[in-house]
Scaffold this active site. Structure first.
Site, PDB file in Angstrom:
ATOM      1  N   LEU A  71      36.212  48.582  49.714  1.00  0.00           N
ATOM      2  CA  LEU A  71      36.095  49.815  48.934  1.00  0.00           C
ATOM      3  C   LEU A  71      35.318  50.858  49.737  1.00  0.00           C
ATOM      4  O   LEU A  71      34.355  50.527  50.441  1.00  0.00           O
ATOM      5  CB  LEU A  71      35.386  49.512  47.613  1.00  0.00           C
ATOM      6  CG  LEU A  71      36.169  48.542  46.706  1.00  0.00           C
ATOM      7  CD1 LEU A  71      35.272  47.975  45.620  1.00  0.00           C
ATOM      8  CD2 LEU A  71      37.393  49.244  46.102  1.00  0.00           C
ATOM      9  N   HIS A 104      30.340  36.422  46.816  1.00  0.00           N
ATOM     10  CA  HIS A 104      30.774  36.198  48.202  1.00  0.00           C
ATOM     11  C   HIS A 104      30.538  34.727  48.542  1.00  0.00           C
ATOM     12  O   HIS A 104      29.453  34.201  48.252  1.00  0.00           O
ATOM     13  CB  HIS A 104      29.977  37.109  49.145  1.00  0.00           C
ATOM     14  CG  HIS A 104      30.336  36.947  50.586  1.00  0.00           C
ATOM     15  ND1 HIS A 104      31.489  37.490  51.136  1.00  0.00           N
ATOM     16  CD2 HIS A 104      29.720  36.283  51.581  1.00  0.00           C
ATOM     17  CE1 HIS A 104      31.535  37.167  52.423  1.00  0.00           C
ATOM     18  NE2 HIS A 104      30.489  36.445  52.717  1.00  0.00           N
TER      19      HIS A 104
HETATM   20  C1  GRF Z   1      36.581  32.752  46.126  1.00  0.00           C
HETATM   21  O1  GRF Z   1      36.262  31.988  47.266  1.00  0.00           O
HETATM   22  C2  GRF Z   1      35.586  33.868  45.999  1.00  0.00           C
HETATM   23  O2  GRF Z   1      34.320  33.527  46.511  1.00  0.00           O
HETATM   24  C3  GRF Z   1      36.186  34.932  46.844  1.00  0.00           C
HETATM   25  O3  GRF Z   1      37.566  34.873  46.525  1.00  0.00           O
HETATM   26  C4  GRF Z   1      37.910  33.475  46.355  1.00  0.00           C
HETATM   27  C5  GRF Z   1      38.870  33.292  45.210  1.00  0.00           C
HETATM   28  O4  GRF Z   1      38.237  33.732  44.044  1.00  0.00           O
HETATM   29  N1  GRF Z   1      35.582  36.189  46.592  1.00  0.00           N
HETATM   30  P1  GRF Z   1      39.017  33.675  42.611  1.00  0.00           P
HETATM   31  O5  GRF Z   1      39.468  32.254  42.391  1.00  0.00           O
HETATM   32  O6  GRF Z   1      40.214  34.605  42.714  1.00  0.00           O
HETATM   33  O7  GRF Z   1      37.990  34.111  41.615  1.00  0.00           O
END
Ligand code: GRF
Length: 195
Positions: free
Chosen positions: A92, A108
């Protein structure tokens, strides 16, 4: 408080956040938005009766500002108090972040400040780290570098692959993000460190 959740894929973190936003929780989901029309989390949100929006970033090409203008229109139409990035995979611009600074969180999959950016699990394994984890932080213009609101740690085990480590960390993400959001929404800013 009204929470808009931004996703790009399956939205497992979004689902964990929504599942926790019941009863005495200070937040309710007002929108689930994705930059990817194929995001599984959008169908799930619709089935839950949560307002959803898709703003496909691809037609905008390199016009990041154009994409963000369209995305902001969808977000602002739901008048959110908080913006939660949950597996949202677009960087962003400072303009976007400025519009929501102080009320935008991200999760993160590393123990920041280690491993900002992508491929965090591969980098932890490559470095021979004995522990890894995830971080919830406030979003500022510096990528993955805003004030840390909470972390959860896991051991790195012998024979771990990116997939096994990612799976172990994802379980903790689903604990950490809801716990941090409860506190943040009630005005608390201290760090929450889950074991
Ligand atoms: C996860 O590893 C998260 O930490 C990162 O994106 C991945 C998938 O997240 N930001 P989600 O299952 O779509 O919430």
């Amino acid at each position: 408080k009204r929470a808009a959740i931004l996703i790009s894929g399956g939205g497992s973190n979004m689902k964990a956040l929504v599942a926790d936003m019941g009863g005495d929780h200070p937040c309710r989901p007002c929108l689930v938005a994705s930059n990817d029309p194929a995001a599984g989390g959008i169908a799930w949100a619709k089935a839950q009766g949560i307002a959803s929006a898709v703003v496909d970033h691809r037609p905008f090409g390199r016009d990041r500002a154009g994409f963000e203008t369209a995305l902001r229109a969808q977000i602002d139409a739901t008048a959110p108090d908080l913006i939660l990035l949950a597996g949202f995979m677009r960087i962003l611009t400072p303009d976007f972040i400025r519009a929501y600074e102080g009320r935008m969180l991200n999760i993160h999959p590393s123990l920041l400040p280690k491993y900002p950016g992508l491929h965090t699990h591969a980098r932890a394994l490559e470095a021979g780290d004995t522990e890894a984890g995830c971080t919830v932080h406030e979003v500022t213009a510096d990528l993955d570098a805003g004030p840390i609101l909470g972390q959860a740690r896991v051991p790195v085990l012998a024979g771990d692959t990116e997939a096994t480590l990612a799976a172990r960390i994802l379980v903790q993400e689903h604990r950490l993000y809801p716990a941090v959001l409860r506190r943040f929404a009630q005005g608390e800013r201290g760090r929450l460190d889950l074991g």
